[in-house]
Design a protein around this motif. Structure first.
Motif, PDB file in Angstrom:
ATOM      1  N   LEU A 265       0.830  -1.206   0.000  1.00 20.51           N
ATOM      2  CA  LEU A 265       0.000   0.000   0.000  1.00 20.51           C
ATOM      3  C   LEU A 265       0.864   1.256   0.000  1.00 20.51           C
ATOM      4  O   LEU A 265       0.628   2.200  -0.756  1.00 20.51           O
ATOM      5  CB  LEU A 265      -0.920  -0.012   1.228  1.00 20.51           C
ATOM      6  CG  LEU A 265      -1.883   1.153   1.363  1.00 20.51           C
ATOM      7  CD1 LEU A 265      -2.868   1.179   0.203  1.00 20.51           C
ATOM      8  CD2 LEU A 265      -2.644   1.068   2.696  1.00 20.51           C
ATOM      9  N   ALA A 266       1.907   1.280   0.846  1.00 22.00           N
ATOM     10  CA  ALA A 266       2.786   2.455   0.932  1.00 22.00           C
ATOM     11  C   ALA A 266       3.517   2.686  -0.388  1.00 22.00           C
ATOM     12  O   ALA A 266       3.675   3.829  -0.832  1.00 22.00           O
ATOM     13  CB  ALA A 266       3.796   2.257   2.061  1.00 22.00           C
ATOM     14  N   ARG A 267       3.948   1.621  -1.044  1.00 20.85           N
ATOM     15  CA  ARG A 267       4.667   1.770  -2.308  1.00 20.85           C
ATOM     16  C   ARG A 267       3.763   2.339  -3.403  1.00 20.85           C
ATOM     17  O   ARG A 267       4.185   3.149  -4.221  1.00 20.85           O
ATOM     18  CB  ARG A 267       5.264   0.431  -2.734  1.00 20.85           C
ATOM     19  CG  ARG A 267       6.448  -0.019  -1.880  1.00 20.85           C
ATOM     20  CD  ARG A 267       7.041  -1.312  -2.415  1.00 20.85           C
ATOM     21  NE  ARG A 267       8.246  -1.687  -1.718  1.00 20.85           N
ATOM     22  CZ  ARG A 267       8.293  -2.445  -0.626  1.00 20.85           C
ATOM     23  NH1 ARG A 267       7.153  -2.919  -0.117  1.00 20.85           N
ATOM     24  NH2 ARG A 267       9.437  -2.732  -0.038  1.00 20.85           N
ATOM     25  N   LEU A 268       2.512   1.889  -3.417  1.00 17.47           N
ATOM     26  CA  LEU A 268       1.583   2.423  -4.404  1.00 17.47           C
ATOM     27  C   LEU A 268       1.336   3.910  -4.179  1.00 17.47           C
ATOM     28  O   LEU A 268       1.271   4.702  -5.126  1.00 17.47           O
ATOM     29  CB  LEU A 268       0.265   1.652  -4.349  1.00 17.47           C
ATOM     30  CG  LEU A 268       0.298   0.214  -4.875  1.00 17.47           C
ATOM     31  CD1 LEU A 268      -1.024  -0.491  -4.599  1.00 17.47           C
ATOM     32  CD2 LEU A 268       0.598   0.185  -6.370  1.00 17.47           C
ATOM     33  N   LEU A 269       1.194   4.290  -2.926  1.00 17.17           N
ATOM     34  CA  LEU A 269       0.984   5.708  -2.616  1.00 17.17           C
ATOM     35  C   LEU A 269       2.201   6.543  -3.006  1.00 17.17           C
ATOM     36  O   LEU A 269       2.067   7.656  -3.540  1.00 17.17           O
ATOM     37  CB  LEU A 269       0.675   5.876  -1.125  1.00 17.17           C
ATOM     38  CG  LEU A 269      -0.675   5.326  -0.661  1.00 17.17           C
ATOM     39  CD1 LEU A 269      -0.779   5.361   0.863  1.00 17.17           C
ATOM     40  CD2 LEU A 269      -1.815   6.123  -1.292  1.00 17.17           C
ATOM     41  N   LEU A 270       3.395   6.013  -2.742  1.00 16.30           N
ATOM     42  CA  LEU A 270       4.613   6.727  -3.133  1.00 16.30           C
ATOM     43  C   LEU A 270       4.689   6.903  -4.644  1.00 16.30           C
ATOM     44  O   LEU A 270       5.071   7.962  -5.144  1.00 16.30           O
ATOM     45  CB  LEU A 270       5.849   5.968  -2.635  1.00 16.30           C
ATOM     46  CG  LEU A 270       6.187   6.094  -1.151  1.00 16.30           C
ATOM     47  CD1 LEU A 270       7.335   5.157  -0.785  1.00 16.30           C
ATOM     48  CD2 LEU A 270       6.560   7.536  -0.803  1.00 16.30           C
TER      49      LEU A 270
END
Length: 449
Positions: free
Chosen positions: A402-407
């Protein structure tokens, strides 16, 4: 040593010639006529070998001015190189008894043009052993002390690339012959030195690719034989060089060359094998992996080659590179991105979803923007568009997805990648709320965020 004696000092190739050498042509360190003049940031020009020895000894100053060097970059002085060559070709000895004229400076012979022409003549001679002259040509093109001007002059010489390429193609038409493969390997080294060198001009690289594409099917077959370690044992370097030539054909050789490479099953198999382990311990060579993946990504641009690549194990090889963190994440992700463009590729990724999906997620932000967008394309294809239950389940338990997609969405990615990432966020969020079953049922019910 007296001043007159020192000013008259010449290199061995000029001994016995009574000619006046302009001081500008002499290296300030060796006082010899310069073969490969290079300039420091101070503006002083030296013979490359002499100044390199000075710098390698730990010196940080310009030997002529003694000024400190903020940079030790050596810039070829091509103008002076041409002037020296012109002077050497026109200067005549003062003594009537001396009939020879001084040869132009060169790292490989009297003049680069004469040396290259003689080597090519020996390569093309009927019944001659082409290996020795080809190895000398490869050394000439790979030697740092040889001027870039001379290398490009050889690469653009009429018939040079065609002559070398003909030796390579010959290996595809002859029986399993160790000598033919040895000559083909030597030819590969010459052509790869042109195709992969930063100092070779793009037009000259195109000439080399055109020579390879003249009979593309035979060239592709010969490259496969060199990589397959036929009757002789080809080194890893030769296999990498052969892959570089295949990539040059794909990028610069035209439609016929692309088709020939894409349709050569033995060559595709060897490219996949190049990405695999190189020793009994399963170690991966980064140079081999990078070259193999780059070439496979270029092959995958030809749609009909994708299914064959997958059948030969390209997906497994790319996933292993990502899982082992063997470098080249962007190239591996591009290969997987191409693979999901065909049903066979999607099936291979989904069958290995427990390993493939976490590997893609973990390397998402390590391949630059292009690699990150390729990773999103892979996940979107298997998790959203085709909604494979195994892929979605594997994505649900990936840490940091999830964090990677947001980044990625905040990194200035393309609109298409942002849209795919947005749709993938729903999968990660719904999965996190234990609503995976509702999502997979295709009821369209999405829990509010």
């Amino acid at each position: 040593m007296g001043r007159h004696e020192m000013s008259g000092r010449l290199s061995a190739e000029y001994q016995g010639l009574e000619v006046k050498v302009p001081n500008l042509f002499r290296c300030p360190i060796s006082l010899d006529v310069m073969r490969s003049p290079v300039s420091l940031c101070t503006g002083v020009t030296y013979e490359r070998a002499s100044i390199q020895r000075w710098l390698d000894s730990g010196n940080t100053t310009c030997p002529a001015t003694m000024l400190p060097l903020p940079s030790t970059d050596l810039v070829p002085n091509l103008t002076l190189r041409r002037l020296i060559a012109l002077w050497a070709s026109t200067a005549a000895p003062a003594s009537p008894s001396s009939s020879s004229s001084p040869p132009a400076p060169s790292a490989v012979g009297p003049t680069p043009a004469a040396a290259a022409a003689e080597l090519l003549r020996r390569v093309a001679a009927p019944g001659a052993d082409a290996c020795p002259p080809l190895r000398k040509l490869a050394a000439f093109l790979s030697e740092d002390d040889v001027d870039e001007f001379d290398k490009n002059a050889f690469a653009r010489a009429p018939g040079a690339a065609d002559t070398v390429a003909s030796v390579l193609r010959r290996a595809a038409k002859e029986d399993e012959d160790g000598k033919a493969l040895e000559a083909a390997e030597a030819a590969v080294r010459v052509l790869a030195a042109i195709a992969a060198s930063d100092c070779i001009e793009e037009d000259n690289k195109r000439r080399s690719a055109a020579a390879l594409a003249a009979d593309a099917p035979s060239t592709a077959a010969s490259l496969a034989r060199v990589m397959r370690r036929g009757a002789g044992v080809a080194s890893l370097d030769a296999r990498v060089d052969a892959a570089r030539l295949a990539e040059s054909m794909l990028l610069r050789g035209g439609a016929a060359a692309r088709s020939a490479v894409a349709e050569c099953e033995p060559l595709l198999a060897e490219l996949v094998r190049l990405v695999g382990p190189t020793d009994e311990k399963g170690g991966l060579d980064r140079s081999a992996v990078a070259t193999g993946l780059s070439c496979l990504a270029a092959v995958a641009a030809t749609r009909r080659a994708r299914a064959e690549m997958v059948r030969l194990g390209a997906v497994r090889a790319a996933v292993r590179v990502l899982a082992d963190d063997a470098g080249c994440p962007a190239q591996a992700l591009r290969v997987l991105e191409a693979a999901v463009g065909c049903a066979e590729g999607r099936a291979a990724i989904c069958e290995a979803a427990e390993a493939a999906v976490p590997a893609v997620v973990s390397r998402m932000m390590k391949g630059g923007t292009g690699g990150a967008e390729a990773a999103v394309s892979v996940l979107w294809a298997v998790c959203h568009r085709y909604r494979d239950r195994r892929a979605v389940a594997a994505a649900a338990v990936c840490e940091g997805g999830l964090a990677r997609l947001l980044l990625l969405m905040q990194s200035g990615c393309s609109p298409a990648a942002r849209q795919m990432a947005s749709e993938l966020l729903k999968i990660f969020r719904v999965s996190g709320k234990s609503c995976l079953a509702g999502y997979d049922s295709k009821t369209g019910h999405i829990m509010p965020f």
